[in-house]
Design a protein around this motif. Sequence first.
Motif, PDB file in Angstrom:
ATOM      1  N   ALA A  16      74.843  46.968  33.278  1.00 58.33           N
ATOM      2  CA  ALA A  16      74.675  48.419  33.144  1.00 58.33           C
ATOM      3  C   ALA A  16      73.371  48.859  33.811  1.00 58.33           C
ATOM      4  N   GLN A  17      72.290  48.109  33.608  1.00 56.45           N
ATOM      5  CA  GLN A  17      71.016  48.465  34.222  1.00 56.45           C
ATOM      6  C   GLN A  17      71.065  48.296  35.738  1.00 56.45           C
ATOM      7  N   LYS A  18      71.779  47.287  36.226  1.00 58.01           N
ATOM      8  CA  LYS A  18      71.943  47.131  37.674  1.00 58.01           C
ATOM      9  C   LYS A  18      72.711  48.315  38.249  1.00 58.01           C
ATOM     10  N   GLY A  19      73.746  48.764  37.535  1.00 51.23           N
ATOM     11  CA  GLY A  19      74.491  49.935  37.966  1.00 51.23           C
ATOM     12  C   GLY A  19      73.609  51.168  38.049  1.00 51.23           C
ATOM     13  N   LEU A  20      72.713  51.325  37.090  1.00 56.43           N
ATOM     14  CA  LEU A  20      71.756  52.425  37.116  1.00 56.43           C
ATOM     15  C   LEU A  20      70.831  52.301  38.324  1.00 56.43           C
ATOM     16  N   ASP A  21      70.320  51.092  38.565  1.00 56.66           N
ATOM     17  CA  ASP A  21      69.408  50.869  39.682  1.00 56.66           C
ATOM     18  C   ASP A  21      70.088  51.120  41.025  1.00 56.66           C
ATOM     19  N   ASP A  22      71.377  50.808  41.115  1.00 56.51           N
ATOM     20  CA  ASP A  22      72.120  51.005  42.361  1.00 56.51           C
ATOM     21  C   ASP A  22      72.380  52.483  42.656  1.00 56.51           C
ATOM     22  N   VAL A  23      72.514  53.296  41.609  1.00 51.52           N
ATOM     23  CA  VAL A  23      72.889  54.706  41.780  1.00 51.52           C
ATOM     24  C   VAL A  23      71.680  55.646  41.783  1.00 51.52           C
ATOM     25  N   ILE A  24      70.721  55.376  40.930  1.00 52.24           N
ATOM     26  CA  ILE A  24      69.589  56.287  40.754  1.00 52.24           C
ATOM     27  C   ILE A  24      68.458  55.883  41.694  1.00 52.24           C
ATOM     28  N   PRO A  25      67.920  56.818  42.483  1.00 49.89           N
ATOM     29  CA  PRO A  25      66.795  56.486  43.363  1.00 49.89           C
ATOM     30  C   PRO A  25      65.593  56.012  42.551  1.00 49.89           C
ATOM     31  N   ALA A  26      64.879  55.036  43.088  1.00 50.19           N
ATOM     32  CA  ALA A  26      63.715  54.484  42.387  1.00 50.19           C
ATOM     33  C   ALA A  26      62.664  55.551  42.106  1.00 50.19           C
ATOM     34  N   SER A  27      62.644  56.607  42.898  1.00 57.66           N
ATOM     35  CA  SER A  27      61.652  57.667  42.713  1.00 57.66           C
ATOM     36  C   SER A  27      61.987  58.603  41.552  1.00 57.66           C
ATOM     37  N   SER A  28      63.201  58.521  41.028  1.00 55.78           N
ATOM     38  CA  SER A  28      63.606  59.399  39.920  1.00 55.78           C
ATOM     39  C   SER A  28      62.940  58.978  38.625  1.00 55.78           C
ATOM     40  N   ALA A  29      62.430  59.960  37.907  1.00 54.32           N
ATOM     41  CA  ALA A  29      61.812  59.682  36.613  1.00 54.32           C
ATOM     42  C   ALA A  29      62.864  59.490  35.528  1.00 54.32           C
ATOM     43  N   ILE A  30      63.977  60.239  35.647  1.00 54.95           N
ATOM     44  CA  ILE A  30      65.050  60.142  34.662  1.00 54.95           C
ATOM     45  C   ILE A  30      66.398  60.210  35.372  1.00 54.95           C
ATOM     46  N   VAL A  31      67.436  59.893  34.628  1.00 57.58           N
ATOM     47  CA  VAL A  31      68.805  60.048  35.107  1.00 57.58           C
ATOM     48  C   VAL A  31      69.203  61.497  34.863  1.00 57.58           C
ATOM     49  N   SER A  32      69.788  62.132  35.862  1.00 55.57           N
ATOM     50  CA  SER A  32      70.219  63.524  35.690  1.00 55.57           C
ATOM     51  C   SER A  32      71.684  63.558  35.248  1.00 55.57           C
ATOM     52  N   GLU A  33      72.097  64.691  34.736  1.00 50.79           N
ATOM     53  CA  GLU A  33      73.493  64.841  34.325  1.00 50.79           C
ATOM     54  C   GLU A  33      74.429  64.691  35.517  1.00 50.79           C
ATOM     55  N   ALA A  34      73.985  65.075  36.699  1.00 46.75           N
ATOM     56  CA  ALA A  34      74.807  64.945  37.901  1.00 46.75           C
ATOM     57  C   ALA A  34      75.070  63.478  38.262  1.00 46.75           C
ATOM     58  N   ASP A  35      74.182  62.584  37.836  1.00 47.11           N
ATOM     59  CA  ASP A  35      74.338  61.154  38.136  1.00 47.11           C
ATOM     60  C   ASP A  35      75.400  60.483  37.272  1.00 47.11           C
ATOM     61  N   ILE A  36      75.689  61.046  36.114  1.00 46.65           N
ATOM     62  CA  ILE A  36      76.567  60.396  35.143  1.00 46.65           C
ATOM     63  C   ILE A  36      77.945  60.089  35.727  1.00 46.65           C
ATOM     64  N   SER A  37      78.497  60.980  36.521  1.00 48.06           N
ATOM     65  CA  SER A  37      79.841  60.757  37.084  1.00 48.06           C
ATOM     66  C   SER A  37      79.878  59.548  38.017  1.00 48.06           C
ATOM     67  N   LYS A  38      78.727  59.116  38.519  1.00 48.74           N
ATOM     68  CA  LYS A  38      78.661  57.947  39.403  1.00 48.74           C
ATOM     69  C   LYS A  38      78.461  56.645  38.622  1.00 48.74           C
ATOM     70  N   LEU A  39      78.210  56.755  37.336  1.00 51.21           N
ATOM     71  CA  LEU A  39      77.906  55.585  36.499  1.00 51.21           C
ATOM     72  C   LEU A  39      79.143  55.166  35.707  1.00 51.21           C
ATOM     73  N   LYS A  40      80.166  54.701  36.394  1.00 51.56           N
ATOM     74  CA  LYS A  40      81.461  54.379  35.775  1.00 51.56           C
ATOM     75  C   LYS A  40      81.335  53.302  34.699  1.00 51.56           C
ATOM     76  N   TYR A  41      80.532  52.277  34.955  1.00 49.66           N
ATOM     77  CA  TYR A  41      80.394  51.183  33.987  1.00 49.66           C
ATOM     78  C   TYR A  41      79.725  51.670  32.709  1.00 49.66           C
ATOM     79  N   LEU A  42      78.691  52.482  32.850  1.00 47.41           N
ATOM     80  CA  LEU A  42      78.003  53.017  31.685  1.00 47.41           C
ATOM     81  C   LEU A  42      78.922  53.931  30.882  1.00 47.41           C
ATOM     82  N   VAL A  43      79.702  54.756  31.566  1.00 46.34           N
ATOM     83  CA  VAL A  43      80.661  55.634  30.885  1.00 46.34           C
ATOM     84  C   VAL A  43      81.676  54.793  30.109  1.00 46.34           C
ATOM     85  N   ALA A  44      82.115  53.686  30.709  1.00 45.03           N
ATOM     86  CA  ALA A  44      83.063  52.789  30.033  1.00 45.03           C
ATOM     87  C   ALA A  44      82.433  52.163  28.784  1.00 45.03           C
TER      88      ALA A  44
END
Length: 135
Positions: A16-44
């Motif tokens: 799950a953390q690797k999935g976050l790292d792959d989708v969210i830019p390293a410069s982001s302080a937090i995950v945005s709501e717009a990112d959630i749709s790209k995080l299929k494993y986390l949603v599962a």
Amino acid sequence: MALTELLLHPQILAKAQKGLDDVIPASSAIVSEADISKLKYLVAIVKETLRKHPPAPLMVPRESTAECKRIQCGRGTHDVWLWPAILPGYEIGNDFILANLLYKLNWRTTDGKEVDVGFTLMRARPLALVPLLRK
């Protein structure tokens, strides 16, 4: 409960953390709501957690007393799983919260013991965790 389950299954937590790292830019302080749709494993993970540990108040059978306009149900309908469908933001909120808890933090118990998985509303002992920065 999702964080508890992830602590019990560290390989799933790492994925799950690797999935976050792959989708969210390293410069982001937090995950945005717009990112959630790209995080299929986390949603599962959130969906599986809700399946394994459904919120108890939503499990109480309820009966419709009138015709429903928003969703199709007749008067007198008995359906435990009908009512969670009325709360579409519930799942999104859980995804968003869990994503942010996992994105920049690792977690461990305060006493080094394994976490317990009890009934959704009650635990044998409180869940006490220490957050540790990941990056």
